[in-house]
Design a protein around this motif. Structure first.
Motif, PDB file in Angstrom:
ATOM      1  N   ALA A 121      -7.473  -9.405  -7.294  1.00  0.00           N
ATOM      2  CA  ALA A 121      -7.454  -8.927  -8.680  1.00  0.00           C
ATOM      3  C   ALA A 121      -8.032  -7.512  -8.768  1.00  0.00           C
ATOM      4  O   ALA A 121      -7.552  -6.695  -9.556  1.00  0.00           O
ATOM      5  N   GLU A 122      -9.049  -7.222  -7.952  1.00  0.00           N
ATOM      6  CA  GLU A 122      -9.649  -5.890  -7.956  1.00  0.00           C
ATOM      7  C   GLU A 122      -8.668  -4.838  -7.454  1.00  0.00           C
ATOM      8  O   GLU A 122      -8.605  -3.726  -7.964  1.00  0.00           O
ATOM      9  N   ASP A 123      -7.895  -5.176  -6.428  1.00  0.00           N
ATOM     10  CA  ASP A 123      -6.956  -4.213  -5.845  1.00  0.00           C
ATOM     11  C   ASP A 123      -5.697  -4.016  -6.688  1.00  0.00           C
ATOM     12  O   ASP A 123      -5.093  -2.949  -6.663  1.00  0.00           O
ATOM     13  N   VAL A 124      -5.295  -5.041  -7.426  1.00  0.00           N
ATOM     14  CA  VAL A 124      -4.074  -4.931  -8.250  1.00  0.00           C
ATOM     15  C   VAL A 124      -4.192  -3.811  -9.275  1.00  0.00           C
ATOM     16  O   VAL A 124      -3.215  -3.134  -9.575  1.00  0.00           O
ATOM     17  N   VAL A 125      -5.389  -3.556  -9.791  1.00  0.00           N
ATOM     18  CA  VAL A 125      -5.562  -2.523 -10.821  1.00  0.00           C
ATOM     19  C   VAL A 125      -5.757  -1.128 -10.223  1.00  0.00           C
ATOM     20  O   VAL A 125      -5.910  -0.160 -10.957  1.00  0.00           O
ATOM     21  N   THR A 126      -5.726  -1.025  -8.893  1.00  0.00           N
ATOM     22  CA  THR A 126      -5.857   0.274  -8.230  1.00  0.00           C
ATOM     23  C   THR A 126      -4.474   0.793  -7.847  1.00  0.00           C
ATOM     24  O   THR A 126      -3.483   0.061  -7.940  1.00  0.00           O
ATOM     25  N   PRO A 127      -4.385   2.036  -7.366  1.00  0.00           N
ATOM     26  CA  PRO A 127      -3.090   2.555  -6.919  1.00  0.00           C
ATOM     27  C   PRO A 127      -2.632   2.031  -5.549  1.00  0.00           C
ATOM     28  O   PRO A 127      -1.566   2.401  -5.072  1.00  0.00           O
ATOM     29  N   LEU A 128      -3.406   1.139  -4.918  1.00  0.00           N
ATOM     30  CA  LEU A 128      -3.061   0.606  -3.608  1.00  0.00           C
ATOM     31  C   LEU A 128      -1.666  -0.025  -3.631  1.00  0.00           C
ATOM     32  O   LEU A 128      -1.392  -0.912  -4.435  1.00  0.00           O
ATOM     33  N   ALA A 129      -0.783   0.459  -2.770  1.00  0.00           N
ATOM     34  CA  ALA A 129       0.585  -0.068  -2.651  1.00  0.00           C
ATOM     35  C   ALA A 129       1.270  -0.160  -4.010  1.00  0.00           C
ATOM     36  O   ALA A 129       1.982  -1.104  -4.300  1.00  0.00           O
ATOM     37  N   GLU A 130       1.085   0.872  -4.810  1.00  0.00           N
ATOM     38  CA  GLU A 130       1.587   0.853  -6.189  1.00  0.00           C
ATOM     39  C   GLU A 130       3.117   0.845  -6.282  1.00  0.00           C
ATOM     40  O   GLU A 130       3.683   0.273  -7.198  1.00  0.00           O
ATOM     41  N   VAL A 131       3.774   1.478  -5.319  1.00  0.00           N
ATOM     42  CA  VAL A 131       5.240   1.559  -5.333  1.00  0.00           C
ATOM     43  C   VAL A 131       5.766   1.196  -3.947  1.00  0.00           C
ATOM     44  O   VAL A 131       5.052   1.312  -2.948  1.00  0.00           O
ATOM     45  N   PRO A 132       7.030   0.761  -3.830  1.00  0.00           N
ATOM     46  CA  PRO A 132       7.575   0.405  -2.520  1.00  0.00           C
ATOM     47  C   PRO A 132       7.473   1.532  -1.497  1.00  0.00           C
ATOM     48  O   PRO A 132       7.307   1.275  -0.306  1.00  0.00           O
ATOM     49  N   TYR A 133       7.543   2.781  -1.943  1.00  0.00           N
ATOM     50  CA  TYR A 133       7.450   3.914  -1.022  1.00  0.00           C
ATOM     51  C   TYR A 133       6.099   3.940  -0.304  1.00  0.00           C
ATOM     52  O   TYR A 133       5.948   4.564   0.741  1.00  0.00           O
ATOM     53  N   SER A 134       5.111   3.224  -0.842  1.00  0.00           N
ATOM     54  CA  SER A 134       3.800   3.140  -0.194  1.00  0.00           C
ATOM     55  C   SER A 134       3.898   2.552   1.205  1.00  0.00           C
ATOM     56  O   SER A 134       3.038   2.806   2.054  1.00  0.00           O
ATOM     57  N   LEU A 135       4.939   1.753   1.452  1.00  0.00           N
ATOM     58  CA  LEU A 135       5.103   1.163   2.780  1.00  0.00           C
ATOM     59  C   LEU A 135       5.301   2.234   3.844  1.00  0.00           C
ATOM     60  O   LEU A 135       4.778   2.124   4.948  1.00  0.00           O
ATOM     61  N   GLN A 136       6.079   3.273   3.514  1.00  0.00           N
ATOM     62  CA  GLN A 136       6.284   4.339   4.502  1.00  0.00           C
ATOM     63  C   GLN A 136       4.964   5.065   4.766  1.00  0.00           C
ATOM     64  O   GLN A 136       4.628   5.353   5.912  1.00  0.00           O
ATOM     65  N   HIS A 137       4.211   5.328   3.720  1.00  0.00           N
ATOM     66  CA  HIS A 137       2.912   5.985   3.884  1.00  0.00           C
ATOM     67  C   HIS A 137       1.995   5.128   4.774  1.00  0.00           C
ATOM     68  O   HIS A 137       1.325   5.642   5.678  1.00  0.00           O
ATOM     69  N   ALA A 138       1.992   3.818   4.539  1.00  0.00           N
ATOM     70  CA  ALA A 138       1.157   2.921   5.341  1.00  0.00           C
ATOM     71  C   ALA A 138       1.611   2.914   6.797  1.00  0.00           C
ATOM     72  O   ALA A 138       0.780   2.926   7.712  1.00  0.00           O
ATOM     73  N   SER A 139       2.930   2.912   7.019  1.00  0.00           N
ATOM     74  CA  SER A 139       3.447   2.922   8.396  1.00  0.00           C
ATOM     75  C   SER A 139       3.049   4.190   9.122  1.00  0.00           C
ATOM     76  O   SER A 139       2.572   4.146  10.251  1.00  0.00           O
ATOM     77  N   VAL A 140       3.252   5.328   8.471  1.00  0.00           N
ATOM     78  CA  VAL A 140       2.908   6.606   9.096  1.00  0.00           C
ATOM     79  C   VAL A 140       1.410   6.654   9.408  1.00  0.00           C
ATOM     80  O   VAL A 140       1.006   7.067  10.496  1.00  0.00           O
ATOM     81  N   SER A 141       0.591   6.186   8.484  1.00  0.00           N
ATOM     82  CA  SER A 141      -0.861   6.165   8.710  1.00  0.00           C
ATOM     83  C   SER A 141      -1.220   5.267   9.889  1.00  0.00           C
ATOM     84  O   SER A 141      -2.054   5.624  10.727  1.00  0.00           O
ATOM     85  N   LEU A 142      -0.594   4.088   9.976  1.00  0.00           N
ATOM     86  CA  LEU A 142      -0.854   3.172  11.080  1.00  0.00           C
ATOM     87  C   LEU A 142      -0.455   3.793  12.411  1.00  0.00           C
ATOM     88  O   LEU A 142      -1.212   3.737  13.387  1.00  0.00           O
ATOM     89  N   TRP A 143       0.725   4.378  12.455  1.00  0.00           N
ATOM     90  CA  TRP A 143       1.195   4.988  13.707  1.00  0.00           C
ATOM     91  C   TRP A 143       0.244   6.090  14.155  1.00  0.00           C
ATOM     92  O   TRP A 143      -0.115   6.166  15.326  1.00  0.00           O
ATOM     93  N   LEU A 144      -0.154   6.958  13.229  1.00  0.00           N
ATOM     94  CA  LEU A 144      -1.049   8.061  13.589  1.00  0.00           C
ATOM     95  C   LEU A 144      -2.411   7.545  14.037  1.00  0.00           C
ATOM     96  O   LEU A 144      -2.954   8.006  15.041  1.00  0.00           O
ATOM     97  N   SER A 145      -2.968   6.577  13.305  1.00  0.00           N
ATOM     98  CA  SER A 145      -4.293   6.070  13.671  1.00  0.00           C
ATOM     99  C   SER A 145      -4.251   5.275  14.970  1.00  0.00           C
ATOM    100  O   SER A 145      -5.271   5.105  15.630  1.00  0.00           O
ATOM    101  N   SER A 146      -3.063   4.799  15.355  1.00  0.00           N
ATOM    102  CA  SER A 146      -2.903   4.085  16.627  1.00  0.00           C
ATOM    103  C   SER A 146      -2.789   5.041  17.803  1.00  0.00           C
ATOM    104  O   SER A 146      -2.742   4.611  18.950  1.00  0.00           O
ATOM    105  N   GLY A 147      -2.670   6.337  17.515  1.00  0.00           N
ATOM    106  CA  GLY A 147      -2.598   7.322  18.572  1.00  0.00           C
ATOM    107  C   GLY A 147      -1.197   7.771  18.921  1.00  0.00           C
ATOM    108  O   GLY A 147      -0.993   8.464  19.916  1.00  0.00           O
ATOM    109  N   VAL A 148      -0.196   7.389  18.117  1.00  0.00           N
ATOM    110  CA  VAL A 148       1.165   7.855  18.391  1.00  0.00           C
ATOM    111  C   VAL A 148       1.221   9.356  18.131  1.00  0.00           C
ATOM    112  O   VAL A 148       0.641   9.855  17.167  1.00  0.00           O
ATOM    113  N   ASP A 149       1.899  10.075  19.005  1.00  0.00           N
ATOM    114  CA  ASP A 149       2.017  11.522  18.883  1.00  0.00           C
ATOM    115  C   ASP A 149       2.595  11.892  17.511  1.00  0.00           C
ATOM    116  O   ASP A 149       3.590  11.304  17.082  1.00  0.00           O
TER     117      ASP A 149
END
Length: 195
Positions: A121-149
């Motif tokens: 309930a706390e996260d629903v009122v935040t901008p976290l994953a607010e739109v489907p395009y957030s998935l691409q942002h999350a993927s790119v962040s995961l790849w970079l933080s995993s050490g992918v070039d």
């Protein structure tokens, strides 16, 4: 993938390995070979009065393609989706009830309902994953933080090489200790080489 790329995703663009034997885990990577986009533009802007346009990939030559490796978990999900729902008459994976393109208003409603179920309930009122395009942002962040070039991340996401450095610097900067360890290992290996 961008929502317009998902709307155009066809069975022929998916390289999905054979299913594992019963009881075995999904371990093989697949590949999506993207070549088309179907952005929603409104019927007044298309030649055939459709609410979407058929185009090439964003910021690429008309016939360019983009290869995107997909992890085993997504391979399994796509295989299950195809077995359960089949494809449209033109081979697309995702379609509306009448076979047409899923409109943004429809998937946005589903996205909002999914957020309500998946987030606290706390996260629903935040901008976290607010739109489907957030998935691409999350993927790119995961790849970079995993050490992918970053250049490989940009290629997979369909970005220019500048995008990871411009918009994801926090993620890249946050792995300085990992990068230092990689450099130290490389230096140690060079020092061990016989002369």
């Amino acid at each position: 993938m961008r929502p317009a790329e998902v709307a155009a995703l066809g069975d022929s663009a998916c390289r999905i390995p054979a299913a594992p034997k019963k009881g075995e885990a999904e371990t093989e990577w697949g590949e999506l070979l993207l070549s088309e986009s179907r952005p929603e533009v409104g019927s007044g802007w298309t030649d055939d009065s459709a609410s979407y346009d058929k185009r090439g990939l964003k910021r690429r030559a008309r016939k360019a393609t983009r290869s995107v490796p997909i992890p085993p978990v997504l391979v399994g999900m796509l295989r299950m989706h195809r077995a359960t729902y089949g494809t449209s008459s033109d081979g697309r994976f995702f379609r509306a009830a009448n076979g047409g393109r899923v409109r943004s208003t429809e998937y946005t409603e589903v996205w909002k309902a999914a957020r309500q179920k998946a987030l606290s309930a706390e996260d629903v009122v935040t901008p976290l994953a607010e739109v489907p395009y957030s998935l691409q942002h999350a993927s790119v962040s995961l790849w970079l933080s995993s050490g992918v070039d970053p250049a490989e991340v940009a290629r997979r996401a369909g970005h220019s090489v500048a995008v990871p450095f411009r918009f994801y610097t926090k993620v890249i900067k946050g792995r300085q200790d990992q990068d230092n360890d990689r450099i130290a290992r490389a230096l140690a290996e060079q020092a061990e080489l016989p002369e």
